[in-house]
Design a protein around this motif. Structure first.
Motif, short mmCIF file in Angstrom:
data_model
loop_
_atom_site.label_atom_id
_atom_site.label_comp_id
_atom_site.label_asym_id
_atom_site.label_seq_id
_atom_site.Cartn_x
_atom_site.Cartn_y
_atom_site.Cartn_z
N UNK A 183 0.64 -1.36 -0.16
CA UNK A 183 0.06 0.23 0.12
C UNK A 183 0.71 1.16 0.09
N UNK A 184 0.05 2.00 -0.60
CA UNK A 184 0.91 3.52 -0.89
C UNK A 184 0.04 4.19 -0.13
N UNK A 185 0.45 4.81 0.80
CA UNK A 185 -0.76 6.04 1.50
C UNK A 185 -0.27 7.81 1.46
N UNK A 186 -0.74 8.19 0.87
CA UNK A 186 -0.18 9.98 0.32
C UNK A 186 -1.06 10.79 1.62
N UNK A 187 -0.52 11.83 2.44
CA UNK A 187 -0.48 12.62 2.88
C UNK A 187 -0.66 14.06 2.63
N UNK A 188 -1.51 14.26 3.09
CA UNK A 188 -1.45 15.97 2.02
C UNK A 188 -2.36 17.14 3.41
N UNK A 189 -1.00 17.84 3.39
CA UNK A 189 -0.92 18.94 4.81
C UNK A 189 -1.93 19.94 4.08
N UNK A 225 -5.15 5.09 -1.00
CA UNK A 225 -5.75 6.09 0.21
C UNK A 225 -4.79 6.97 -0.09
N UNK A 226 -5.76 8.75 0.74
CA UNK A 226 -5.53 10.11 0.99
C UNK A 226 -5.70 10.58 2.06
N UNK A 227 -4.71 11.09 2.60
CA UNK A 227 -5.46 11.67 4.34
C UNK A 227 -4.69 13.32 4.26
N UNK A 228 -5.86 13.21 4.62
CA UNK A 228 -5.44 15.07 4.70
C UNK A 228 -5.47 14.87 6.65
N UNK A 229 -4.47 15.94 6.31
CA UNK A 229 -3.76 16.72 7.94
C UNK A 229 -3.41 17.60 7.98
N UNK A 230 -3.42 18.33 9.23
CA UNK A 230 -3.41 20.00 9.63
C UNK A 230 -2.66 20.09 10.76
N UNK A 231 -2.10 18.62 10.92
CA UNK A 231 -1.13 19.19 11.65
C UNK A 231 0.50 18.23 11.76
N UNK A 232 0.70 18.54 12.21
CA UNK A 232 2.70 17.94 12.17
C UNK A 232 2.91 16.13 11.57
N UNK A 233 1.92 15.51 12.96
CA UNK A 233 1.83 14.01 12.79
C UNK A 233 1.01 13.36 12.11
N UNK A 234 0.51 12.40 11.14
CA UNK A 234 0.04 12.61 10.31
C UNK A 234 -1.12 11.87 10.54
#
Length: 187
Positions: free
Chosen positions: A48-54, A80-89
Motif C-alpha cells: 500500500x502507498x498512502x498519500x498524506x497532504x497538509x 488512500x489520501x489522508x488530509x491533515x492539519x497537524x504535523x503528525x500524520x
C-alpha cells in the motif's frame, strides 16, 4: 516485530510532497526522484502507498501550493489520501484506520519536511506501536537557517542519525537509503 497484533504488512507513506512545502527544499529533485522509485517499487510489490497532504493557513486546501508537485507519480484512485492539519500524520486523521484495515504494522516514511511533519509522524507512529523505517535520501526540508536552524543538509543528516538509534519494547526504528528499502517483513 511491531507491537500491533495481526498487522504484518508494510505501507509506504508519502508525506506532504506539495508545491508549497518543497519549493526551495534541499535536493528537491533528487528526493522526488527517490520517492518515485519507492512508489514504483511498492506498487510492483502490491504494498500500500498512502498519500498524506497538509493544509493550514499558509497552504490552503485546493490552492496551487497545496497540490502535489507535478514531478511526483500520480496517486492512483485505490491509494488512500489522508488530509491533515497537524504535523503528525496520525493526529486527527483517518491514517490509523486506513492502516488497520490493511493490516499494516510497519511504515516506510518519505516526504517533507524533515524537521517538521516527518519527525512528528515518525514519533507518532512509533509511540502507536509501529515499526518505522525512514528513507534517509527520500525526505527533505527547506532552509530555515535565518530562524536559527542548521542548514538543511545538516537537519536531514541529524534526523537520519537520531532515528537510526530509536528503540522501544517490541518496535524497530531504522534508516535506509532508497536502494536498500525492503518492503518485506523484517526478521
Amino acid at each position: 516485530m511491531t507491537t500491533l497484533p495481526d498487522r504484518p504488512n508494510t505501507a509506504l507513506l508519502v508525506i506532504d510532497v506539495q508545491n508549497g512545502v518543497v519549493a526551495g527544499a534541499h535536493d528537491r529533485d533528487g528526493v522526488i526522484a527517490n520517492i518515485n522509485t519507492l512508489v514504483d517499487k511498492a506498487r510492483a510489490e502490491d504494498v500500500p502507498v498512502v498519500w498524506v497532504q497538509h493544509s493550514d493557513d499558509e497552504i490552503e486546501r485546493d490552492s496551487e501550493p497545496w497540490q502535489y508537485v507535478p514531478e511526483l507519480a500520480d496517486r492512483r484512485a485505490a491509494e488512500p489520501l489522508v488530509h491533515k492539519i497537524y504535523g503528525d500524520s496520525f493526529e486527527d486523521t483517518t491514517l490509523e484506520a486506513l492502516l488497520a484495515e490493511r493490516g499494516v504494522g510497519r511504515l516506510v516514511v518519505t516526504g517533507a519536511q524533515s524537521d517538521g511533519c516527518i519527525r512528528a509522524t515518525l514519533h507518532g507512529a512509533f509511540v502507536r506501536g509501529y515499526d518505522v523505517t525512514l528513507v534517509g535520501d527520500a525526505h527533505t526540508t527547506q532552509d530555515l537557517s535565518r530562524y536559527g536552524a542548521p542548514p538543511p543538509d545538516q537537519v536531514i543528516a541529524h534526523t537520519n542519525l537520531y532515528w537510526q538509534w530509536q528503540s522501544a519494547p517490541g518496535r524497530r526504528a531504522g534508516v535506509v537509503g532508497t536502494a536498500d528499502v525492503s518492503f518485506a517483513e523484517a526478521s
